[in-house]
Design a protein around this motif. Structure first.
Motif, mmCIF file in Angstrom:
data_model
loop_
_atom_site.group_PDB
_atom_site.id
_atom_site.type_symbol
_atom_site.label_atom_id
_atom_site.label_comp_id
_atom_site.label_asym_id
_atom_site.label_seq_id
_atom_site.Cartn_x
_atom_site.Cartn_y
_atom_site.Cartn_z
ATOM 1 N N UNK A 23 0.832 -1.198 0.000
ATOM 2 C CA UNK A 23 0.000 0.000 0.000
ATOM 3 C C UNK A 23 0.875 1.259 0.000
ATOM 4 N N UNK A 24 1.921 1.223 0.844
ATOM 5 C CA UNK A 24 2.836 2.371 0.933
ATOM 6 C C UNK A 24 3.524 2.588 -0.412
ATOM 7 N N UNK A 25 3.986 1.500 -1.011
ATOM 8 C CA UNK A 25 4.661 1.580 -2.312
ATOM 9 C C UNK A 25 3.712 2.137 -3.363
ATOM 10 N N UNK A 26 2.469 1.725 -3.311
ATOM 11 C CA UNK A 26 1.470 2.201 -4.258
ATOM 12 C C UNK A 26 1.293 3.702 -4.163
ATOM 13 N N UNK A 27 1.163 4.207 -2.943
ATOM 14 C CA UNK A 27 1.018 5.661 -2.764
ATOM 15 C C UNK A 27 2.261 6.404 -3.239
ATOM 16 N N UNK A 28 3.427 5.827 -2.929
ATOM 17 C CA UNK A 28 4.684 6.457 -3.329
ATOM 18 C C UNK A 28 4.747 6.575 -4.845
ATOM 19 N N UNK A 29 4.355 5.469 -5.535
ATOM 20 C CA UNK A 29 4.385 5.457 -6.998
ATOM 21 C C UNK A 29 3.437 6.514 -7.549
ATOM 22 N N UNK A 30 2.280 6.666 -6.903
ATOM 23 C CA UNK A 30 1.290 7.635 -7.363
ATOM 24 C C UNK A 30 1.836 9.061 -7.274
ATOM 25 N N UNK A 31 2.507 9.364 -6.145
ATOM 26 C CA UNK A 31 3.077 10.708 -5.962
ATOM 27 C C UNK A 31 4.178 10.945 -6.988
ATOM 28 N N UNK A 32 5.016 9.945 -7.194
ATOM 29 C CA UNK A 32 6.107 10.067 -8.157
ATOM 30 C C UNK A 32 5.557 10.322 -9.552
ATOM 31 N N UNK A 33 4.512 9.572 -9.907
ATOM 32 C CA UNK A 33 3.896 9.719 -11.219
ATOM 33 C C UNK A 33 3.344 11.132 -11.407
ATOM 34 N N UNK A 34 2.717 11.658 -10.348
ATOM 35 C CA UNK A 34 2.136 12.995 -10.427
ATOM 36 C C UNK A 34 3.225 14.034 -10.703
ATOM 37 N N UNK A 35 4.340 13.910 -9.971
ATOM 38 C CA UNK A 35 5.448 14.853 -10.150
ATOM 39 C C UNK A 35 5.973 14.772 -11.574
ATOM 40 N N UNK A 36 6.148 13.553 -12.052
ATOM 41 C CA UNK A 36 6.689 13.352 -13.411
ATOM 42 C C UNK A 36 5.740 13.935 -14.464
ATOM 43 N N UNK A 37 4.433 13.650 -14.296
ATOM 44 C CA UNK A 37 3.437 14.145 -15.247
ATOM 45 C C UNK A 37 3.440 15.669 -15.295
ATOM 46 N N UNK A 38 3.575 16.279 -14.148
ATOM 47 C CA UNK A 38 3.596 17.741 -14.088
ATOM 48 C C UNK A 38 4.745 18.293 -14.917
ATOM 49 N N UNK A 39 5.909 17.614 -14.802
ATOM 50 C CA UNK A 39 7.079 18.069 -15.568
ATOM 51 C C UNK A 39 6.839 17.925 -17.061
ATOM 52 N N UNK A 40 6.259 16.789 -17.488
ATOM 53 C CA UNK A 40 5.989 16.583 -18.908
ATOM 54 C C UNK A 40 5.010 17.633 -19.417
ATOM 55 N N UNK A 41 3.986 17.885 -18.606
ATOM 56 C CA UNK A 41 2.926 18.813 -18.999
ATOM 57 C C UNK A 41 3.457 20.224 -19.198
#
Lengths: 271, 272
Positions: A23-41
């Motif tokens: 569960x912790x890993x899942x949340x971590x991945x979600x936050x990481x993905x959000x940060x990455x997406x923001x940069x791409x956007x």
């Protein structure tokens, strides 16, 4: 198992250590993905344009205001068209969707191997295409006008009404059906006495809800040539007549509020 | 008269719900069907009117072999068999009258039933039945506005509206309080006596079964392990049906319940 044995007796936790880690890993991945997406956007964003966005918005806003209320006179007929398009489209959609829902519901489908998959496919196909796209296709087939709009609304409604209705049919209480069957009732009587009373509130609720959505959708269908308010909206946008655009948006807003009020009243009345 | 001959039901999962069950119910007999949960009581009752399709064996209503009928004839056979359900199984959003008249669905055509234009004698008969079960003033109410006992009375009236030759009754008292349960059982037994109707009653409550039925069949794991008069139902028979348990204690508890109920009723009567 969430229960672990310790010296002081069993301990209960909601999740096992592995599940907690996952569960912790899942949340971590979600936050990481959000940060990455923001940069791409934001990579291609020209910040100079964003910086003066408030001025641009204020500029359009000032041109849109005050609305040209006299224009309403010329909107009444398109408004009537829009409401008719939504209503007739909903009616047509509901009429087609009801038998499809009975074919798709597990407990009423005549054949789970043939009829049910076909009905489900029709529902999914109808739902996967937006009314605007349906209208675009139909305008090129039938030519511009209300008919294309009505059929576009109907085609999109089939999926929506069909899906919700077949779920309602599957949730009917089997014992009531059984009781009607046990009296020696025929198939049509079983639908009328066993199923219909159980799904009637859902049926009316779904239909009115879809009508409410269709009012909103039919207001923009004119953008692709299907008649109604959307046509006026497009015309006004094309000539940059911002005060007229404001008036049209106000009329759409009022219509939607009205349809919302009607649908709330109807749903209140049937429950 | 109903004859069940070597009835067997095997579900798709391979579970054998009934294993060669045979018995005969003569006219006017009220038969109690007892057994633990999962013994096949519900399946047996539903195999008789083929709400559940039996795997093997025959069911004869008079001379008619129900198990051999094609769909249309099965419908005509079903209207001769009234069914009363656990949890009533009324159509909740229809009125009491519509529920009772739904017992006539096998006799009237679709459009008559759709427009609710039932023949005059059907409506008269429905009023008579509602009067018989004590609900004449509730004809216009929606079924979901009634209490449990009242709903079961509507269920009884619906079954009787079919003008049946046999009643199948599935746990009629499962969701009713002890007093209402007794009233409902008494009503069923009285009606069966009046009309010389045979009935098969699935029932959990052994004491109630003994009190109201003329014959008891005990079912265990789909097999008939007892068939006889209610008086013959002693501790060893109950153990054969349900497995080991302190039956005398249960009986005593039931009697106590009964006394307590009567006490409470008297006390309340005194207070009024």
């Amino acid at each position: 198992m969430p229960v672990t044995q310790t010296e002081n007796g069993p301990v209960w936790r909601l999740r096992t250590p592995r599940a907690r880690l996952a569960l912790w890993a899942g949340w971590f991945a979600l936050v990481a993905l959000t940060v990455w997406c923001w940069q791409v956007m934001t990579r291609d964003t020209i910040w100079l344009f964003v910086l003066d966005a408030p001025q641009q918005a204020a500029d359009i806003g000032s041109r849109m205001f005050p609305p040209r209320l006299a224009y309403i006179e010329r909107l009444l007929w398109p408004l009537w068209d829009t409401i008719n398009m939504a209503t007739l489209g909903t009616l047509l959609g509901v009429v087609i969707a009801t038998p499809i829902a009975f074919l798709a519901a597990r407990n009423t489908s005549p054949s789970l191997l043939i009829a049910r998959p076909i009905a489900l496919f029709i529902i999914v196909a109808s739902r996967s295409i937006n009314s605007l796209i349906w209208a675009l296709l139909l305008v090129s087939i039938l030519g511009p006008g209300l008919l294309a709009g009505i059929i576009a609304i109907a085609l999109r409604s089939i999926g929506f009404v069909g899906k919700l209705l077949y779920e309602a049919i599957e949730e009917t209480e089997a014992s009531q059906i059984e009781a009607i069957q046990a009296t020696g009732a025929g198939g049509a009587q079983l639908l009328n006495y066993g199923y219909w009373p159980q799904i009637a509130p859902a049926f009316w609720g779904i239909s009115v809800f879809r009508w409410d959505i269709n009012i909103r959708e039919s207001a923009v269908l004119g953008l692709v040539g299907a008649g109604g308010l959307g046509l006026q909206l497009q015309a006004s946008l094309n000539v940059l007549a911002w005060p007229q655009v404001t008036t049209i948006l106000l009329v759409i807003l009022a219509t939607v509020v009205f349809s919302e009020w009607v649908s709330a009243k109807v749903r209140h009345a049937i429950i | 008269m109903l004859t069940v001959d070597a009835l067997t039901k095997t579900y798709k999962t391979g579970d054998k719900a009934l294993r060669s069950v045979s018995f005969t119910v003569p006219k006017g007999q009220v038969l109690g069907l007892i057994g633990p949960s999962g013994a096949g009581k519900s399946t047996l009752i539903r195999c008789i009117n083929r709400l559940v399709e039996p795997t093997e064996g025959r069911v004869l209503l008079g001379d008619l072999d129900i198990t051999a009928l094609p769909a249309g004839d099965l419908r005509r056979a079903r209207r001769r068999i009234g069914m009363i359900f656990q949890e009533y199984a009324l159509v909740e959003r229809l009125t009491v009258m519509e529920n009772v008249l739904s017992g006539r669905l096998g006799y009237v055509g679709f459009w008559r039933s759709f427009l609710r234009r039932f023949p005059g004698e059907d409506v008269e008969n429905a009023f008579r039945l509602l009067d018989r079960v004590g609900l004449i003033d509730h004809a216009d109410k929606r079924a979901d506005a009634l209490s449990g006992g009242q709903r079961q009375r509507v269920g009884i009236a619906r079954a009787l509206a079919q003008d049946p030759e046999l009643l199948l009754i599935d746990e009629p008292t499962a969701s009713l309080d002890p007093k209402t349960s007794r009233q409902i059982m008494r009503l069923i037994v009285e009606i069966c006596a009046e009309q010389d109707l045979p009935a098969i009653i699935n029932i959990h409550d052994v004491v109630l079964a003994q009190q109201f039925t003329q014959r008891i069949i005990g079912l265990r794991a789909g097999e008939v392990v007892f068939d006889g008069a209610p008086e013959l139902l002693d501790e060893s028979v109950l153990t054969r049906i349900y497995g080991e348990e302190d039956w005398t204690a249960m009986r005593r508890a039931a009697e106590e319940d009964h006394h307590a109920e009567r006490d409470a009723a008297e006390r309340m009567a005194g207070m009024v």
